[in-house]
Design a protein around this motif. Structure first.
Motif, PDB file in Angstrom:
ATOM      1  N   ALA A  21       0.915  -1.518  -0.122  1.00  0.00           N
ATOM      2  CA  ALA A  21      -0.196  -0.214   0.248  1.00  0.00           C
ATOM      3  C   ALA A  21       1.478   1.304   0.036  1.00  0.00           C
ATOM      4  O   ALA A  21       2.236   1.255   0.415  1.00  0.00           O
ATOM      5  CB  ALA A  21      -0.879  -0.202   1.270  1.00  0.00           C
ATOM      6  N   VAL A  22       0.214   2.457  -0.076  1.00  0.00           N
ATOM      7  CA  VAL A  22       0.932   4.068   0.405  1.00  0.00           C
ATOM      8  C   VAL A  22       0.432   4.136   1.203  1.00  0.00           C
ATOM      9  O   VAL A  22      -0.529   3.886   2.127  1.00  0.00           O
ATOM     10  CB  VAL A  22       0.595   4.694  -0.333  1.00  0.00           C
ATOM     11  N   TYR A  23       1.906   4.316   2.450  1.00  0.00           N
ATOM     12  CA  TYR A  23       1.450   4.636   3.655  1.00  0.00           C
ATOM     13  C   TYR A  23       2.022   5.894   3.918  1.00  0.00           C
ATOM     14  O   TYR A  23       2.875   6.657   3.366  1.00  0.00           O
ATOM     15  CB  TYR A  23       2.375   4.049   4.764  1.00  0.00           C
ATOM     16  N   TYR A  24       1.016   6.814   4.647  1.00  0.00           N
ATOM     17  CA  TYR A  24       0.502   8.256   4.923  1.00  0.00           C
ATOM     18  C   TYR A  24       0.742   8.114   6.402  1.00  0.00           C
ATOM     19  O   TYR A  24       0.143   7.530   7.558  1.00  0.00           O
ATOM     20  CB  TYR A  24      -0.493   8.784   4.367  1.00  0.00           C
ATOM     21  N   CYS A  25       1.751   8.674   6.919  1.00  0.00           N
ATOM     22  CA  CYS A  25       1.994   9.744   8.022  1.00  0.00           C
ATOM     23  C   CYS A  25       0.331  10.966   7.929  1.00  0.00           C
ATOM     24  O   CYS A  25       0.298  12.011   7.259  1.00  0.00           O
ATOM     25  CB  CYS A  25       2.851  10.477   9.084  1.00  0.00           C
ATOM     26  N   ALA A  26      -0.364  11.248   9.462  1.00  0.00           N
ATOM     27  CA  ALA A  26      -0.848  12.151   9.890  1.00  0.00           C
ATOM     28  C   ALA A  26      -0.765  12.566  11.645  1.00  0.00           C
ATOM     29  O   ALA A  26       0.000  11.695  12.049  1.00  0.00           O
ATOM     30  CB  ALA A  26      -2.482  11.635   9.571  1.00  0.00           C
ATOM     31  N   ALA A  27      -1.379  13.502  11.648  1.00  0.00           N
ATOM     32  CA  ALA A  27      -0.937  14.479  12.296  1.00  0.00           C
ATOM     33  C   ALA A  27      -2.763  15.113  13.019  1.00  0.00           C
ATOM     34  O   ALA A  27      -3.090  15.728  11.966  1.00  0.00           O
ATOM     35  CB  ALA A  27       0.089  15.186  12.677  1.00  0.00           C
ATOM     36  N   GLY A  28      -2.835  15.181  14.263  1.00  0.00           N
ATOM     37  CA  GLY A  28      -3.922  15.869  14.956  1.00  0.00           C
ATOM     38  C   GLY A  28      -3.745  15.864  16.463  1.00  0.00           C
ATOM     39  O   GLY A  28      -3.459  16.092  17.139  1.00  0.00           O
ATOM     40  N   PRO A  29      -4.934  16.889  17.110  1.00  0.00           N
ATOM     41  CA  PRO A  29      -4.999  16.813  17.538  1.00  0.00           C
ATOM     42  C   PRO A  29      -4.824  16.196  18.970  1.00  0.00           C
ATOM     43  O   PRO A  29      -4.578  16.670  20.428  1.00  0.00           O
ATOM     44  CB  PRO A  29      -5.593  18.355  17.838  1.00  0.00           C
ATOM     45  N   LEU A  30      -5.788  15.407  18.724  1.00  0.00           N
ATOM     46  CA  LEU A  30      -6.360  14.658  19.775  1.00  0.00           C
ATOM     47  C   LEU A  30      -5.876  12.873  18.954  1.00  0.00           C
ATOM     48  O   LEU A  30      -6.030  12.468  18.143  1.00  0.00           O
ATOM     49  CB  LEU A  30      -7.443  14.163  20.246  1.00  0.00           C
ATOM     50  N   PHE A  31      -5.367  11.500  20.011  1.00  0.00           N
ATOM     51  CA  PHE A  31      -5.220  10.880  19.721  1.00  0.00           C
ATOM     52  C   PHE A  31      -7.027   9.852  19.207  1.00  0.00           C
ATOM     53  O   PHE A  31      -8.041   9.934  19.509  1.00  0.00           O
ATOM     54  CB  PHE A  31      -5.439   9.967  20.911  1.00  0.00           C
ATOM     55  N   SER A  32      -6.456   9.397  17.974  1.00  0.00           N
ATOM     56  CA  SER A  32      -7.802   8.500  16.616  1.00  0.00           C
ATOM     57  C   SER A  32      -7.838   8.015  16.754  1.00  0.00           C
ATOM     58  O   SER A  32      -5.942   8.549  16.384  1.00  0.00           O
ATOM     59  CB  SER A  32      -8.168   9.975  16.400  1.00  0.00           C
ATOM     60  N   THR A  33      -9.105   7.275  16.127  1.00  0.00           N
ATOM     61  CA  THR A  33      -8.629   5.904  15.185  1.00  0.00           C
ATOM     62  C   THR A  33      -8.943   5.941  13.739  1.00  0.00           C
ATOM     63  O   THR A  33      -8.631   5.062  13.379  1.00  0.00           O
ATOM     64  CB  THR A  33      -9.195   4.271  16.184  1.00  0.00           C
ATOM     65  N   VAL A  34      -9.813   7.655  14.064  1.00  0.00           N
ATOM     66  CA  VAL A  34     -10.238   7.036  13.056  1.00  0.00           C
ATOM     67  C   VAL A  34      -9.417   8.534  11.713  1.00  0.00           C
ATOM     68  O   VAL A  34      -8.494   9.274  11.983  1.00  0.00           O
ATOM     69  CB  VAL A  34     -12.034   8.150  12.564  1.00  0.00           C
ATOM     70  N   ARG A  35      -9.577   8.871  10.605  1.00  0.00           N
ATOM     71  CA  ARG A  35      -9.256   9.703   9.824  1.00  0.00           C
ATOM     72  C   ARG A  35      -9.741  10.641   9.753  1.00  0.00           C
ATOM     73  O   ARG A  35      -9.036  11.330   9.351  1.00  0.00           O
ATOM     74  CB  ARG A  35      -9.591   9.234   7.824  1.00  0.00           C
ATOM     75  N   ALA A  36     -10.623  11.289  10.448  1.00  0.00           N
ATOM     76  CA  ALA A  36     -11.437  12.683  10.389  1.00  0.00           C
ATOM     77  C   ALA A  36     -10.574  12.914  11.325  1.00  0.00           C
ATOM     78  O   ALA A  36     -10.694  14.232  11.782  1.00  0.00           O
ATOM     79  CB  ALA A  36     -12.995  12.570  10.631  1.00  0.00           C
ATOM     80  N   GLY A  37     -10.216  12.475  12.524  1.00  0.00           N
ATOM     81  CA  GLY A  37      -9.836  13.185  13.776  1.00  0.00           C
ATOM     82  C   GLY A  37      -7.909  13.351  13.215  1.00  0.00           C
ATOM     83  O   GLY A  37      -7.418  13.794  14.077  1.00  0.00           O
ATOM     84  N   TYR A  38      -7.659  13.321  12.342  1.00  0.00           N
ATOM     85  CA  TYR A  38      -6.336  13.899  11.530  1.00  0.00           C
ATOM     86  C   TYR A  38      -6.545  15.561  10.385  1.00  0.00           C
ATOM     87  O   TYR A  38      -6.735  15.047   9.128  1.00  0.00           O
ATOM     88  CB  TYR A  38      -5.514  12.668  11.305  1.00  0.00           C
ATOM     89  N   ASN A  39      -5.594  15.680  10.492  1.00  0.00           N
ATOM     90  CA  ASN A  39      -5.637  17.259  10.139  1.00  0.00           C
ATOM     91  C   ASN A  39      -4.666  17.570   9.265  1.00  0.00           C
ATOM     92  O   ASN A  39      -4.474  18.348   8.158  1.00  0.00           O
ATOM     93  CB  ASN A  39      -6.602  18.350  10.105  1.00  0.00           C
ATOM     94  N   TYR A  40      -3.222  16.732   9.253  1.00  0.00           N
ATOM     95  CA  TYR A  40      -1.974  16.803   8.595  1.00  0.00           C
ATOM     96  C   TYR A  40      -1.910  16.063   8.021  1.00  0.00           C
ATOM     97  O   TYR A  40      -2.396  15.050   8.655  1.00  0.00           O
ATOM     98  CB  TYR A  40      -1.191  18.033   9.163  1.00  0.00           C
ATOM     99  N   TRP A  41      -1.256  15.682   6.581  1.00  0.00           N
ATOM    100  CA  TRP A  41      -1.329  14.031   5.961  1.00  0.00           C
ATOM    101  C   TRP A  41       0.596  14.265   5.481  1.00  0.00           C
ATOM    102  O   TRP A  41       0.545  15.422   4.881  1.00  0.00           O
ATOM    103  CB  TRP A  41      -2.493  13.760   5.498  1.00  0.00           C
ATOM    104  N   GLY A  42       1.608  13.371   5.500  1.00  0.00           N
ATOM    105  CA  GLY A  42       1.937  13.922   4.241  1.00  0.00           C
ATOM    106  C   GLY A  42       1.980  13.074   3.116  1.00  0.00           C
ATOM    107  O   GLY A  42       0.442  12.461   2.324  1.00  0.00           O
ATOM    108  N   GLN A  43       2.543  12.983   1.815  1.00  0.00           N
ATOM    109  CA  GLN A  43       2.662  12.281   0.680  1.00  0.00           C
ATOM    110  C   GLN A  43       2.426  11.432   0.045  1.00  0.00           C
ATOM    111  O   GLN A  43       2.201  10.865  -0.573  1.00  0.00           O
ATOM    112  CB  GLN A  43       3.400  13.467  -0.573  1.00  0.00           C
ATOM    113  N   GLY A  44       2.883  10.316   1.326  1.00  0.00           N
ATOM    114  CA  GLY A  44       3.132   8.452   1.404  1.00  0.00           C
ATOM    115  C   GLY A  44       4.267   8.279   0.830  1.00  0.00           C
ATOM    116  O   GLY A  44       4.876   9.485  -0.116  1.00  0.00           O
ATOM    117  N   THR A  45       4.429   7.249   1.405  1.00  0.00           N
ATOM    118  CA  THR A  45       5.377   6.431   0.940  1.00  0.00           C
ATOM    119  C   THR A  45       4.953   4.800   0.185  1.00  0.00           C
ATOM    120  O   THR A  45       4.097   4.857   0.914  1.00  0.00           O
ATOM    121  CB  THR A  45       6.237   5.940   1.703  1.00  0.00           C
TER     122      THR A  45
END
Length: 122
Positions: A92-116
Motif C-alpha cells: 500500500a501507500v503509507y501515510y503519516c498524519a497528525a492531529g490534535p487528539l489521539f484518534s483511530t479514525v481518519r477524520a481525527g487527523y488534519n495534517y497529512w504527508g505525501q505518502g511512501t
C-alpha cells in the motif's frame, strides 16, 4: 501548520522488515497525536497505528498487531513504524498524519504527508 514527510518505503519480499519514518516540521510536534494510515489500490485509506503525544497510548489495527510497532521521538520531531514479517497484503501507500487528539479514525487527523510506497512480493 505542520508539514509531514514520509520515507523508508520500498520493495521487499514477504517476511522481510522495513522501518518507515515521518519527519515533522512547523508547529510543536510533541503536542500532536500521530498515526500511520495505508491505502491499497481501489481501497479506502485505513488506519494502521496511532500514538498519543506522550506515547502513553498506542493503537494497532488487528491486521498488524504483533508485527508492526509505532514509536515517536519528540526531540527529533520524528515518528516511526517498524514493520516486521511483512506480507503481500501489506502492500500500500503509507501515510503519516497528525492531529490534535489521539484518534483511530481518519477524520481525527488534519495534517497529512505525501505518502511512501511499500510493496511486498510473495
Amino acid at each position: 501548520q505542520v508539514q509531514l514527510v514520509e520515507s523508508g518505503g520500498g520493495l521487499v519480499q514477504a517476511g522481510d522488515s522495513l522501518k518507515l519514518s515521518c519527519a515533522a516540521s512547523g508547529r510543536t510536534f510533541s503536542s500532536y497525536a500521530m498515526a500511520w494510515f495505508r491505502q491499497a489500490p481501489g481501497k479506502e485509506r485505513d488506519i494502521v497505528a496511532a500514538i498519543s503525544w506522550t506515547s502513553g497510548s498506542r493503537y494497532y489495527a488487528d491486521s498488524v498487531k504483533g508485527r508492526f510497532t509505532i514509536s515517536r521521538d519528540n526531540a527529533k520531531n520524528t515518528m516511526y513504524l517498524q514493520m516486521n514479517s511483512l506480507k503481500p497484503e501489506d502492500t500500500a501507500v503509507y501515510y503519516c498524519a497528525a492531529g490534535p487528539l489521539f484518534s483511530t479514525v481518519r477524520a481525527g487527523y488534519n495534517y497529512w504527508g505525501q505518502g511512501t510506497q511499500v510493496t511486498v512480493s510473495s
